[in-house]
Motif scaffolding. Sequence first.
Motif, PDB file in Angstrom:
ATOM      1  N   ARG A 126       0.797  -1.228   0.000  1.00 48.61           N
ATOM      2  CA  ARG A 126       0.000   0.000   0.000  1.00 48.61           C
ATOM      3  C   ARG A 126       0.830   1.279   0.000  1.00 48.61           C
ATOM      4  NH1 ARG A 126      -2.300  -4.165   2.068  1.00 48.61           N
ATOM      5  NH2 ARG A 126      -4.558  -4.486   1.994  1.00 48.61           N
ATOM      6  N   LEU A 127       2.082   1.214   0.471  1.00 50.61           N
ATOM      7  CA  LEU A 127       2.852   2.439   0.670  1.00 50.61           C
ATOM      8  C   LEU A 127       4.146   2.500  -0.118  1.00 50.61           C
ATOM      9  CD1 LEU A 127       2.450   2.754   4.549  1.00 50.61           C
ATOM     10  CD2 LEU A 127       1.068   3.824   2.767  1.00 50.61           C
ATOM     11  N   THR A 128       4.400   1.513  -0.994  1.00 51.24           N
ATOM     12  CA  THR A 128       5.660   1.489  -1.730  1.00 51.24           C
ATOM     13  C   THR A 128       5.866   2.759  -2.554  1.00 51.24           C
ATOM     14  OG1 THR A 128       5.702  -0.926  -1.846  1.00 51.24           O
ATOM     15  CG2 THR A 128       6.976   0.268  -3.502  1.00 51.24           C
ATOM     16  N   ARG A 129       4.831   3.256  -3.177  1.00 53.03           N
ATOM     17  CA  ARG A 129       4.979   4.429  -4.041  1.00 53.03           C
ATOM     18  C   ARG A 129       5.379   5.680  -3.261  1.00 53.03           C
ATOM     19  NH1 ARG A 129       0.183   7.704  -4.714  1.00 53.03           N
ATOM     20  NH2 ARG A 129       0.931   8.130  -6.812  1.00 53.03           N
ATOM     21  N   TYR A 130       5.139   5.678  -1.948  1.00 57.72           N
ATOM     22  CA  TYR A 130       5.492   6.846  -1.138  1.00 57.72           C
ATOM     23  C   TYR A 130       6.882   6.727  -0.503  1.00 57.72           C
ATOM     24  CZ  TYR A 130       0.509   7.816  -1.508  1.00 57.72           C
ATOM     25  OH  TYR A 130      -0.751   8.065  -1.984  1.00 57.72           O
ATOM     26  N   SER A 131       7.574   5.616  -0.706  1.00 60.70           N
ATOM     27  CA  SER A 131       8.860   5.402  -0.050  1.00 60.70           C
ATOM     28  C   SER A 131       9.926   6.439  -0.415  1.00 60.70           C
ATOM     29  CB  SER A 131       9.371   3.987  -0.340  1.00 60.70           C
ATOM     30  OG  SER A 131       9.514   3.771  -1.731  1.00 60.70           O
ATOM     31  N   PRO A 132       9.939   7.015  -1.639  1.00 64.47           N
ATOM     32  CA  PRO A 132      10.968   8.038  -1.912  1.00 64.47           C
ATOM     33  C   PRO A 132      10.744   9.355  -1.179  1.00 64.47           C
ATOM     34  CG  PRO A 132      10.160   7.045  -3.961  1.00 64.47           C
ATOM     35  CD  PRO A 132       9.217   6.642  -2.877  1.00 64.47           C
ATOM     36  N   LEU A 133       9.557   9.607  -0.658  1.00 63.84           N
ATOM     37  CA  LEU A 133       9.269  10.917  -0.067  1.00 63.84           C
ATOM     38  C   LEU A 133      10.157  11.228   1.137  1.00 63.84           C
ATOM     39  CD1 LEU A 133       5.369  11.179  -0.322  1.00 63.84           C
ATOM     40  CD2 LEU A 133       7.126  12.100  -1.843  1.00 63.84           C
ATOM     41  N   PRO A 134      10.320  10.332   2.117  1.00 70.68           N
ATOM     42  CA  PRO A 134      11.216  10.679   3.235  1.00 70.68           C
ATOM     43  C   PRO A 134      12.650  10.945   2.790  1.00 70.68           C
ATOM     44  CG  PRO A 134       9.865   8.769   3.781  1.00 70.68           C
ATOM     45  CD  PRO A 134       9.667   9.024   2.329  1.00 70.68           C
ATOM     46  N   ILE A 135      13.119  10.191   1.793  1.00 64.92           N
ATOM     47  CA  ILE A 135      14.482  10.413   1.305  1.00 64.92           C
ATOM     48  C   ILE A 135      14.587  11.787   0.649  1.00 64.92           C
ATOM     49  CG2 ILE A 135      16.289   9.547  -0.232  1.00 64.92           C
ATOM     50  CD1 ILE A 135      15.066   6.788   0.034  1.00 64.92           C
ATOM     51  N   ARG A 136      13.614  12.129  -0.179  1.00 67.82           N
ATOM     52  CA  ARG A 136      13.631  13.442  -0.821  1.00 67.82           C
ATOM     53  C   ARG A 136      13.629  14.569   0.197  1.00 67.82           C
ATOM     54  NH1 ARG A 136       8.652  13.450  -4.381  1.00 67.82           N
ATOM     55  NH2 ARG A 136       8.715  15.628  -3.759  1.00 67.82           N
ATOM     56  N   PHE A 137      12.778  14.451   1.196  1.00 74.61           N
ATOM     57  CA  PHE A 137      12.641  15.542   2.166  1.00 74.61           C
ATOM     58  C   PHE A 137      13.911  15.727   2.997  1.00 74.61           C
ATOM     59  CE2 PHE A 137       7.799  14.711   2.201  1.00 74.61           C
ATOM     60  CZ  PHE A 137       7.690  15.403   1.009  1.00 74.61           C
ATOM     61  N   ILE A 138      14.509  14.636   3.475  1.00 76.51           N
ATOM     62  CA  ILE A 138      15.685  14.788   4.333  1.00 76.51           C
ATOM     63  C   ILE A 138      16.907  15.193   3.517  1.00 76.51           C
ATOM     64  CG2 ILE A 138      16.352  12.349   4.218  1.00 76.51           C
ATOM     65  CD1 ILE A 138      16.662  14.781   7.217  1.00 76.51           C
ATOM     66  N   VAL A 139      17.084  14.623   2.319  1.00 81.07           N
ATOM     67  CA  VAL A 139      18.232  14.993   1.489  1.00 81.07           C
ATOM     68  C   VAL A 139      18.092  16.431   0.999  1.00 81.07           C
ATOM     69  CG1 VAL A 139      19.450  14.524  -0.669  1.00 81.07           C
ATOM     70  CG2 VAL A 139      18.748  12.629   0.800  1.00 81.07           C
ATOM     71  N   GLY A 140      16.912  16.784   0.495  1.00 81.34           N
ATOM     72  CA  GLY A 140      16.700  18.142   0.000  1.00 81.34           C
ATOM     73  C   GLY A 140      16.860  19.183   1.088  1.00 81.34           C
ATOM     74  N   GLY A 161      13.164   6.183  -8.463  1.00 80.74           N
ATOM     75  CA  GLY A 161      12.292   7.267  -8.895  1.00 80.74           C
ATOM     76  C   GLY A 161      11.968   8.185  -7.728  1.00 80.74           C
ATOM     77  N   VAL A 162      11.350   9.315  -8.051  1.00 79.45           N
ATOM     78  CA  VAL A 162      11.109  10.353  -7.040  1.00 79.45           C
ATOM     79  C   VAL A 162       9.786  10.179  -6.320  1.00 79.45           C
ATOM     80  CG1 VAL A 162      12.560  12.043  -8.191  1.00 79.45           C
ATOM     81  CG2 VAL A 162      10.143  11.878  -8.808  1.00 79.45           C
ATOM     82  N   GLY A 163       8.920   9.294  -6.805  1.00 76.45           N
ATOM     83  CA  GLY A 163       7.648   9.081  -6.145  1.00 76.45           C
ATOM     84  C   GLY A 163       6.621  10.143  -6.481  1.00 76.45           C
ATOM     85  N   PRO A 164       5.496  10.152  -5.746  1.00 69.70           N
ATOM     86  CA  PRO A 164       4.431  11.125  -6.015  1.00 69.70           C
ATOM     87  C   PRO A 164       4.802  12.508  -5.482  1.00 69.70           C
ATOM     88  CG  PRO A 164       3.867   9.794  -4.113  1.00 69.70           C
ATOM     89  CD  PRO A 164       5.155   9.231  -4.645  1.00 69.70           C
ATOM     90  N   LEU A 165       3.914  13.467  -5.731  1.00 70.73           N
ATOM     91  CA  LEU A 165       4.110  14.853  -5.276  1.00 70.73           C
ATOM     92  C   LEU A 165       5.442  15.405  -5.767  1.00 70.73           C
ATOM     93  CD1 LEU A 165       2.895  14.422  -1.569  1.00 70.73           C
ATOM     94  CD2 LEU A 165       1.534  15.051  -3.567  1.00 70.73           C
ATOM     95  N   ALA A 166       5.747  15.154  -7.039  1.00 74.88           N
ATOM     96  CA  ALA A 166       7.029  15.563  -7.602  1.00 74.88           C
ATOM     97  C   ALA A 166       6.822  16.257  -8.939  1.00 74.88           C
ATOM     98  CB  ALA A 166       7.948  14.354  -7.782  1.00 74.88           C
ATOM     99  N   VAL A 167       7.680  17.222  -9.224  1.00 77.08           N
ATOM    100  CA  VAL A 167       7.627  17.923 -10.504  1.00 77.08           C
ATOM    101  C   VAL A 167       7.953  16.961 -11.639  1.00 77.08           C
ATOM    102  CG1 VAL A 167       8.668  19.765 -11.882  1.00 77.08           C
ATOM    103  CG2 VAL A 167       8.159  20.148  -9.461  1.00 77.08           C
ATOM    104  N   ASP A 168       8.909  16.068 -11.411  1.00 83.10           N
ATOM    105  CA  ASP A 168       9.275  15.111 -12.461  1.00 83.10           C
ATOM    106  C   ASP A 168       8.102  14.229 -12.864  1.00 83.10           C
ATOM    107  OD1 ASP A 168      11.807  16.041 -12.714  1.00 83.10           O
ATOM    108  OD2 ASP A 168      12.773  14.449 -11.540  1.00 83.10           O
ATOM    109  N   ALA A 169       7.217  13.908 -11.908  1.00 82.04           N
ATOM    110  CA  ALA A 169       6.041  13.103 -12.250  1.00 82.04           C
ATOM    111  C   ALA A 169       5.107  13.863 -13.184  1.00 82.04           C
ATOM    112  CB  ALA A 169       5.300  12.700 -10.975  1.00 82.04           C
TER     113      ALA A 169
END
Length: 238
Positions: free
Chosen positions: A87-101, A216-224
Amino acid sequence: MNSSSLQIRLSGLVRCSSNTAAHTNVCRAVTAFDIGSIYSVGVGDRRPPHGQRAASRDFFSHCHPRLLMNSLRSLLAVFVPSWLAARLTRYSPLPIRFIVGYGFMAHGYAKIIKHPENFATILHALGVPAPHLMAWATIVVELLGGFAILIGAFVPLVAVPMIVVLLVATVTVHLQYGFTSIKLMAVVNGVPQFGPPGYETDALYVAGLIALLFSGVGPLAVDAILESLYARVAMRSL
């Protein structure tokens, strides 16, 4: 709902309780509305007959443990890794994006606050060529690259200079101090004293950027949003 219709429903449910399979199905089908309706029988002008109250207690004495077990199973399913992953795999890049960014932007902002000239002096002491140019290049990469990662924009493009900055910091500063970044040496007058940081943080940032490139960058992304544009550009270049 009048008393007679409730009595018919209740009597039907109680008759089902004598059959194990039917009773199981009834217990699974009971909703909050059904329970509230059965408990509210006779609240008004008169109380339900004694036999009907006894039948209701008998029904819920059978159903309550089964309903409790079903609810417990549903709750425990949240802690099953496969259930969460499905259910949550597509959201897994979000924490990485937020902490790295955010981390890159925080480091770039700190260099601006402490004046870029001071950072250029540090680079000069480390033997980095063209220290003023490299100081501003690092700040720009950290601020703009961090913001791009945060919003998920042009990640494959900005990840390359960001990794280069991390590798330069590792080789010129952190590698000689080992892996660990946080080294608590002592506490003096209630103030912790730390040793020189290793390359642990640099390695974590590099791992985060590589993970975004692979997954990939996941949802809530400009690249998407720009994915169709990227596809058209790729087709034209072939």
